[in-house]
Scaffold this motif. Structure first.
Motif, PDB file in Angstrom:
ATOM      1  N   GLU A   1       0.815  -1.209   0.000  1.00  0.00           N
ATOM      2  CA  GLU A   1       0.000   0.000   0.000  1.00  0.00           C
ATOM      3  C   GLU A   1       0.856   1.270   0.000  1.00  0.00           C
ATOM      4  O   GLU A   1       0.484   2.286  -0.585  1.00  0.00           O
ATOM      5  N   SER A   2       2.006   1.211   0.661  1.00  0.00           N
ATOM      6  CA  SER A   2       2.871   2.393   0.812  1.00  0.00           C
ATOM      7  C   SER A   2       3.811   2.600  -0.370  1.00  0.00           C
ATOM      8  O   SER A   2       4.409   3.655  -0.506  1.00  0.00           O
ATOM      9  N   GLY A   3       3.954   1.562  -1.194  1.00  0.00           N
ATOM     10  CA  GLY A   3       4.915   1.634  -2.286  1.00  0.00           C
ATOM     11  C   GLY A   3       6.314   1.213  -1.875  1.00  0.00           C
ATOM     12  O   GLY A   3       7.244   1.249  -2.675  1.00  0.00           O
ATOM     13  N   PHE A   4       6.483   0.775  -0.610  1.00  0.00           N
ATOM     14  CA  PHE A   4       7.803   0.317  -0.160  1.00  0.00           C
ATOM     15  C   PHE A   4       8.258  -0.898  -0.974  1.00  0.00           C
ATOM     16  O   PHE A   4       9.452  -1.166  -1.081  1.00  0.00           O
ATOM     17  N   ASP A   5       7.304  -1.640  -1.537  1.00  0.00           N
ATOM     18  CA  ASP A   5       7.678  -2.809  -2.346  1.00  0.00           C
ATOM     19  C   ASP A   5       8.498  -2.415  -3.568  1.00  0.00           C
ATOM     20  O   ASP A   5       9.233  -3.237  -4.108  1.00  0.00           O
ATOM     21  N   ARG A   6       8.413  -1.151  -3.982  1.00  0.00           N
ATOM     22  CA  ARG A   6       9.173  -0.697  -5.152  1.00  0.00           C
ATOM     23  C   ARG A   6      10.647  -0.443  -4.841  1.00  0.00           C
ATOM     24  O   ARG A   6      11.448  -0.281  -5.760  1.00  0.00           O
ATOM     25  N   ILE A   7      10.994  -0.375  -3.553  1.00  0.00           N
ATOM     26  CA  ILE A   7      12.397  -0.112  -3.202  1.00  0.00           C
ATOM     27  C   ILE A   7      13.102  -1.367  -2.692  1.00  0.00           C
ATOM     28  O   ILE A   7      14.230  -1.300  -2.221  1.00  0.00           O
ATOM     29  N   VAL A   8      12.414  -2.512  -2.780  1.00  0.00           N
ATOM     30  CA  VAL A   8      13.042  -3.779  -2.395  1.00  0.00           C
ATOM     31  C   VAL A   8      13.156  -4.668  -3.621  1.00  0.00           C
ATOM     32  O   VAL A   8      12.492  -4.442  -4.639  1.00  0.00           O
ATOM     33  N   ASP A   9      13.999  -5.683  -3.505  1.00  0.00           N
ATOM     34  CA  ASP A   9      14.195  -6.606  -4.620  1.00  0.00           C
ATOM     35  C   ASP A   9      13.178  -7.749  -4.602  1.00  0.00           C
ATOM     36  O   ASP A   9      12.769  -8.243  -5.649  1.00  0.00           O
ATOM     37  N   TYR A  10      12.792  -8.174  -3.397  1.00  0.00           N
ATOM     38  CA  TYR A  10      11.850  -9.280  -3.217  1.00  0.00           C
ATOM     39  C   TYR A  10      10.938  -8.970  -2.037  1.00  0.00           C
ATOM     40  O   TYR A  10      11.331  -8.241  -1.126  1.00  0.00           O
ATOM     41  N   SER A  11       9.753  -9.561  -2.066  1.00  0.00           N
ATOM     42  CA  SER A  11       8.832  -9.393  -0.935  1.00  0.00           C
ATOM     43  C   SER A  11       8.505 -10.764  -0.345  1.00  0.00           C
ATOM     44  O   SER A  11       8.389 -11.755  -1.068  1.00  0.00           O
ATOM     45  N   LEU A  12       8.377 -10.772   0.972  1.00  0.00           N
ATOM     46  CA  LEU A  12       8.068 -11.999   1.705  1.00  0.00           C
ATOM     47  C   LEU A  12       6.818 -11.729   2.538  1.00  0.00           C
ATOM     48  O   LEU A  12       6.806 -10.824   3.364  1.00  0.00           O
ATOM     49  N   MET A  13       5.772 -12.490   2.276  1.00  0.00           N
ATOM     50  CA  MET A  13       4.532 -12.319   3.026  1.00  0.00           C
ATOM     51  C   MET A  13       4.422 -13.398   4.085  1.00  0.00           C
ATOM     52  O   MET A  13       4.630 -14.573   3.797  1.00  0.00           O
ATOM     53  N   VAL A  14       4.118 -12.982   5.312  1.00  0.00           N
ATOM     54  CA  VAL A  14       3.873 -13.916   6.403  1.00  0.00           C
ATOM     55  C   VAL A  14       2.365 -14.150   6.438  1.00  0.00           C
ATOM     56  O   VAL A  14       1.582 -13.211   6.608  1.00  0.00           O
TER      57      VAL A  14
END
Length: 195
Positions: free
Chosen positions: A115-128
């Motif tokens: 929602e914040s767009g922080f996913d655009r500044i990381v290489d991968y996302s991990l959802m718990v």
């Protein structure tokens, strides 16, 4: 350096996953904590919040969180505008923080990663991920609030199914599948990519 974004709904167990990563030697930036700190210390955020709400939004102790909450919980427009002020500063601060780390992997933990767009500044996302009933039970116990309050908070977040679709990796924190082997598998997958 590979940057991992950790997310999940209320009561999913993001803090547990964060603790495991830190024990494994992977530094984790806690976006919520840093956001709160930055709203008190960043001249950029302070100036813009005062321009939006007036000088009473800050007290001698820092941000008047109660007053801010009264604005943003009653207005989607104010919430969006506050996020447009705070999120870019958190992004900037996180990227600066990553430059100080001496590891090949680091992470940012944020309930609102997508929602914040922080996913655009990381290489991968991990959802718990955890089942809804278990999340509600955990959050009620942790926060000392009733089921209705937790359900209200959950309903205000992006649905888990959408986060699962968008995430690079999903780990299950359902009290059945051990967490550490799942996290180790993610790290093992990403480690060769850092060389």
């Amino acid at each position: 350096m590979i940057k991992i974004g950790i997310t999940g709904g209320i009561g999913s167990g993001k803090t547990v996953v964060t603790s495991i990563l830190e024990v494994m030697g992977i530094p984790v930036y806690i976006a919520d904590e840093q956001s709160k700190r930055l709203t008190d210390t960043s001249p950029v955020i302070k100036e813009q919040l005062i321009a939006l709400f007036g000088a009473t939004i800050y007290t001698s102790e820092g941000l008047n969180r109660g007053l801010l909450a009264s604005y943003i919980f009653n207005s989607a427009d104010y919430l969006a505008r506050v996020n447009q002020i705070i999120h870019p500063e958190v992004n900037r601060h996180f990227l600066h923080w990553t430059q100080q780390q001496q590891t090949t992997l680091c992470a940012i933990e944020s309930a609102i990663l997508f929602e914040s767009g922080f996913d655009r500044i990381v290489d991968y996302s991990l959802m718990v991920y955890a089942p809804l009933a278990l999340r509600i039970e955990r959050a009620c116990r942790r926060d000392g609030v009733n089921r209705e309050e937790i359900e209200r908070r959950i309903n205000s977040q992006m649905p888990d199914e959408i986060k699962k679709e968008r995430a690079s990796f999903v780990v299950f924190n359902d009290n059945n599948q051990p967490l550490i082997p799942q996290i180790q598998e993610v790290i093992t997958t990403l480690t060769p990519l850092t060389t």
